[in-house]
Design a protein around this motif. Structure first.
Motif, PDB file in Angstrom:
ATOM      1  N   ASN A 272       0.999  -1.248   0.044  1.00  0.00           N
ATOM      2  CA  ASN A 272      -0.003   0.100   0.000  1.00  0.00           C
ATOM      3  C   ASN A 272       0.874   1.234  -0.094  1.00  0.00           C
ATOM      4  N   GLU A 273       2.176   1.290   0.675  1.00  0.00           N
ATOM      5  CA  GLU A 273       2.739   2.083   0.648  1.00  0.00           C
ATOM      6  C   GLU A 273       3.427   2.658  -0.752  1.00  0.00           C
ATOM      7  N   ILE A 274       3.716   1.605  -1.526  1.00  0.00           N
ATOM      8  CA  ILE A 274       4.337   1.982  -2.690  1.00  0.00           C
ATOM      9  C   ILE A 274       3.074   2.510  -3.506  1.00  0.00           C
ATOM     10  N   GLU A 275       1.969   2.172  -3.431  1.00  0.00           N
ATOM     11  CA  GLU A 275       0.641   2.611  -4.225  1.00  0.00           C
ATOM     12  C   GLU A 275       0.661   4.143  -3.775  1.00  0.00           C
ATOM     13  N   ASP A 276       0.791   4.553  -2.403  1.00  0.00           N
ATOM     14  CA  ASP A 276       0.581   5.907  -2.167  1.00  0.00           C
ATOM     15  C   ASP A 276       1.779   6.780  -2.627  1.00  0.00           C
ATOM     16  N   LYS A 277       2.943   6.171  -2.960  1.00  0.00           N
ATOM     17  CA  LYS A 277       3.730   7.127  -3.449  1.00  0.00           C
ATOM     18  C   LYS A 277       3.460   7.763  -4.545  1.00  0.00           C
ATOM     19  N   LEU A 278       2.404   6.926  -5.309  1.00  0.00           N
ATOM     20  CA  LEU A 278       1.923   7.748  -6.804  1.00  0.00           C
ATOM     21  C   LEU A 278       1.013   9.047  -6.715  1.00  0.00           C
ATOM     22  N   ILE A 279       0.779   9.437  -5.284  1.00  0.00           N
ATOM     23  CA  ILE A 279       0.072  10.637  -4.825  1.00  0.00           C
ATOM     24  C   ILE A 279       1.261  11.799  -5.443  1.00  0.00           C
ATOM     25  N   ASN A 280       1.034  12.767  -5.954  1.00  0.00           N
ATOM     26  CA  ASN A 280       1.856  13.653  -6.511  1.00  0.00           C
ATOM     27  C   ASN A 280       0.930  15.099  -6.054  1.00  0.00           C
ATOM     28  N   THR A 281       1.190  15.650  -5.122  1.00  0.00           N
ATOM     29  CA  THR A 281       0.437  17.096  -4.821  1.00  0.00           C
ATOM     30  C   THR A 281       1.130  18.080  -5.759  1.00  0.00           C
ATOM     31  N   PRO A 282       0.478  18.904  -6.618  1.00  0.00           N
ATOM     32  CA  PRO A 282       1.205  19.917  -7.420  1.00  0.00           C
ATOM     33  C   PRO A 282       1.767  21.184  -6.470  1.00  0.00           C
ATOM     34  N   LEU A 283       2.840  21.713  -6.487  1.00  0.00           N
ATOM     35  CA  LEU A 283       3.123  22.599  -5.742  1.00  0.00           C
ATOM     36  C   LEU A 283       3.654  23.926  -6.628  1.00  0.00           C
ATOM     37  N   ASP A 284       2.910  24.900  -6.506  1.00  0.00           N
ATOM     38  CA  ASP A 284       2.981  26.096  -7.412  1.00  0.00           C
ATOM     39  C   ASP A 284       4.295  26.773  -6.964  1.00  0.00           C
ATOM     40  N   CYS A 285       5.132  27.441  -8.049  1.00  0.00           N
ATOM     41  CA  CYS A 285       6.142  28.525  -7.521  1.00  0.00           C
ATOM     42  C   CYS A 285       5.841  29.582  -6.609  1.00  0.00           C
ATOM     43  N   GLU A 286       6.317  29.948  -5.664  1.00  0.00           N
ATOM     44  CA  GLU A 286       5.972  31.105  -4.769  1.00  0.00           C
ATOM     45  C   GLU A 286       7.249  32.001  -5.033  1.00  0.00           C
ATOM     46  N   VAL A 287       6.975  33.259  -5.096  1.00  0.00           N
ATOM     47  CA  VAL A 287       8.180  34.221  -5.490  1.00  0.00           C
ATOM     48  C   VAL A 287       7.735  35.504  -4.472  1.00  0.00           C
ATOM     49  N   SER A 288       8.967  36.361  -4.212  1.00  0.00           N
ATOM     50  CA  SER A 288       8.734  37.405  -3.633  1.00  0.00           C
ATOM     51  C   SER A 288       8.145  38.433  -3.907  1.00  0.00           C
ATOM     52  N   VAL A 289       7.752  39.550  -3.023  1.00  0.00           N
ATOM     53  CA  VAL A 289       7.556  40.735  -3.733  1.00  0.00           C
ATOM     54  C   VAL A 289       8.352  41.490  -4.448  1.00  0.00           C
ATOM     55  N   TRP A 290       8.183  42.414  -5.398  1.00  0.00           N
ATOM     56  CA  TRP A 290       9.207  43.195  -5.860  1.00  0.00           C
ATOM     57  C   TRP A 290       9.896  44.093  -5.233  1.00  0.00           C
ATOM     58  N   SER A 291      11.150  44.164  -5.645  1.00  0.00           N
ATOM     59  CA  SER A 291      12.095  45.153  -4.774  1.00  0.00           C
ATOM     60  C   SER A 291      11.696  46.328  -5.471  1.00  0.00           C
ATOM     61  N   PRO A 292      11.967  47.416  -4.832  1.00  0.00           N
ATOM     62  CA  PRO A 292      11.957  48.898  -5.307  1.00  0.00           C
ATOM     63  C   PRO A 292      12.728  49.285  -6.606  1.00  0.00           C
ATOM     64  N   TRP A 293      12.060  50.011  -7.617  1.00  0.00           N
ATOM     65  CA  TRP A 293      12.798  50.452  -8.872  1.00  0.00           C
ATOM     66  C   TRP A 293      14.260  50.682  -8.657  1.00  0.00           C
ATOM     67  N   GLY A 294      15.127  50.157  -9.409  1.00  0.00           N
ATOM     68  CA  GLY A 294      16.614  51.038  -9.150  1.00  0.00           C
ATOM     69  C   GLY A 294      16.873  52.143  -9.862  1.00  0.00           C
ATOM     70  N   LEU A 295      17.824  52.550  -9.884  1.00  0.00           N
ATOM     71  CA  LEU A 295      18.233  54.101 -10.312  1.00  0.00           C
ATOM     72  C   LEU A 295      17.933  54.048 -11.949  1.00  0.00           C
ATOM     73  N   CYS A 296      17.757  55.138 -12.323  1.00  0.00           N
ATOM     74  CA  CYS A 296      17.512  55.231 -13.855  1.00  0.00           C
ATOM     75  C   CYS A 296      18.899  55.531 -14.450  1.00  0.00           C
ATOM     76  N   LYS A 297      19.163  54.584 -15.333  1.00  0.00           N
ATOM     77  CA  LYS A 297      20.450  54.648 -16.050  1.00  0.00           C
ATOM     78  C   LYS A 297      20.398  55.023 -17.208  1.00  0.00           C
ATOM     79  N   GLY A 298      20.996  55.986 -17.641  1.00  0.00           N
ATOM     80  CA  GLY A 298      21.179  56.416 -19.055  1.00  0.00           C
ATOM     81  C   GLY A 298      21.673  57.938 -19.241  1.00  0.00           C
TER      82      GLY A 298
END
Length: 338
Positions: A272-298
């Protein structure tokens, strides 16, 4: 003496205490159970084998799955046979000091003393039993116990290791059905929060909950916080993290069968344990919030470019949603031009 030998000595002392408590409990005359609860009229006691199967695999629970210090595993089981007027723990009730210590640290002595005191005070507890810890999220442990007509209920608790104060277990499962005992019972187990520690993740540091919360079931959406190790917002329900089967066996001449020592054979996955290993729970990528905008280069007088970034908090797994872009740029006009 090495750590394994020390743990064996502690476990042997613990099981010796359980046998003593079992013997003492058997000599107490039971009190009548409440009249609104169905009476068990089985004439003979029953002997059961309990098999605990951990289903805490990395594929079923990929988020923050503990792989070291310590890896995913289970504490020993502490179980009680009792009448309907006793509860080791209850959903939406407050955890006792014994349940608090066990769910946070795996220490069972206070819990055992509470059980013993309940047996003496309200004469509702017949016996206490245990089984060795499972070294692995998908291992197995076995033990046996006895029930009587006046003490036909089973409760137990197993700590999730590592965790702040999380556990699995059952509260007051009645093994009697009228005048006979149930032959087989299968129970799927899900995680509970004891309400005594406020950590969100498996490896959270100790942070006591003041005032203490009630015992609650942890679900894929509760607590509703992305840091929660069991937070899977795409799932309606978590897969079971463990399973217990109770099988009625022939009674032997012993009062209690001592738990088996953990061996390589009873730690290996079953079919039964081998059968249960077929369970694959999808895990979405998680990202941080955006950093502040950097210096304007030009160049002064011309439009420039500025960037912002974010980083990956949790990589996708099991066909979960891929990570979005981690860098953005936009046009800007340089400041502080002379």
């Amino acid at each position: 003496m090495n750590m394994h030998a020390t743990m064996n000595v502690v476990f042997e002392a613990f099981t010796h205490l359980l046998v003593v408590l079992w013997t003492l409990g058997g000599g107490v005359q039971p009190m009548p159970v409440p009249t609104d609860v169905p009476m068990c009229t089985a004439s003979e006691p029953a002997h059961y084998k309990l098999t605990f199967n951990g289903k805490w695999s990395r594929s079923a629970f990929p988020k923050q799955y503990p792989v070291y210090r310590p890896p995913a595993q289970w504490s020993n089981i502490v179980g009680v046979t009792h009448s309907s007027d006793y509860h080791m723990w209850q959903h939406n009730g407050f955890a006792s000091n014994g349940v608090k210590e066990f769910s946070e640290k795996g220490e069972a002595w206070t819990l055992i003393k509470e059980v013993e005191a309940a047996g003496e005070r309200i004469q509702s507890v017949y016996g206490v039993f245990s089984a060795p810890a499972v070294v692995g999220g998908t291992g197995q442990m076995n033990t046996e116990f006895e029930v009587f007509a006046r003490h036909s209920y089973l409760s137990f608790i197993v700590r999730i290791v590592p965790s702040p104060d999380w556990f699995v277990g059952v509260d007051s499962v009645d093994l009697c059905d009228g005048d006979h005992w149930k032959e087989n019972v299968s129970l799927e187990l899900f995680p509970y929060d004891a309400g005594t520690d406020s950590g969100f993740t498996f490896s959270s540091p100790n942070f006591e909950t003041i005032p203490q919360d009630k015992i609650t079931q942890i679900t894929s959406s509760f607590p509703s916080h992305p840091a929660n190790s069991f937070f899977y917002p795409r799932l309606k329900h978590l897969p079971p993290i463990a399973k217990v089967t109770l099988t009625k066996v022939k009674k032997n001449n012993q009062i209690i069968s001592l738990p088996e020592e953990p061996t390589q054979s009873n730690q290996l996955p079953t079919g039964n344990e081998i059968e249960d290993k077929l369970i694959n729970t999808p895990l979405d990528c998680e990202v941080s919030v955006w950093s502040p905008w950097g210096l304007c280069k030009g160049k002064c007088g011309d439009s420039g470019v500025q960037h912002r970034t974010r980083y990956v908090l949790m990589h996708a797994a099991n066909s979960g949603k891929a990570c979005p872009q981690l860098e953005e740029e936009r046009k800007c006009f340089p400041d502080n031009c002379l």
